[in-house]
Design a protein around this motif. Structure first.
Motif: not given
Length: 141
Positions: A22-43
């Motif tokens: 569950e901890k690994s899942k949350k860390e992965l979800e947070q990393a994906i969320h951060n990447m998505l935010e960064k990608t949306q800003k770049e876009q």
């Protein structure tokens, strides 16, 4: 088929394994969320820059058309052999000459004038100016 056993996980209980997953899942979800935010800003930045570049391109294309038209209009007057009244009237709409002025701004006809201003108003449009275009930064990371 034999399984490789990891001693780290062998000593963990099922509840500990679930909590770890569950901890690994949350860390992965947070990393994906951060990447998505960064990608949306770049876009969004790229879309803004694209819009600015399109505006500059449109302005430059308009300037190009104006320059070509001006060149065509003025080409008629390149080799003028004689300046007659008809040609003068086609080229110049009016000439304005100011009254003689002394340095202090008063009219004085007995002295040689200090300044006389003359304005010539042409019928042709002025040359389109390149300096009127604002250029975008053009930088993209």
């Amino acid at each position: 088929m034999s399984r490789a056993k990891n001693p780290k996980y062998e000593s963990m209980s099922l509840e500990e394994l679930k909590a770890n997953m569950e901890k690994s899942k949350k860390e992965l979800e947070q990393a994906i969320h951060n990447m998505l935010e960064k990608t949306q800003k770049e876009q969004a930045d790229i879309k803004k820059e694209l819009s600015q570049n399109q505006s500059v391109l449109n302005t430059e294309e308009k300037l190009d058309v104006q320059s070509q038209q001006w060149s065509e209009d003025i080409s008629e007057y390149v080799d003028i052999k004689e300046l007659d009244a008809n040609l003068l009237n086609r080229l110049i709409s009016k000439i304005v000459i100011s009254e003689p002025q002394e340095k202090d701004g008063t009219e004085n006809y007995r002295h040689i004038p200090e300044t006389v201003a003359m304005e010539i108003h042409f019928n042709l449009k002025p040359i389109p100016e390149l300096g009127t275009i604002e250029r975008g930064s053009g930088s993209h990371k």
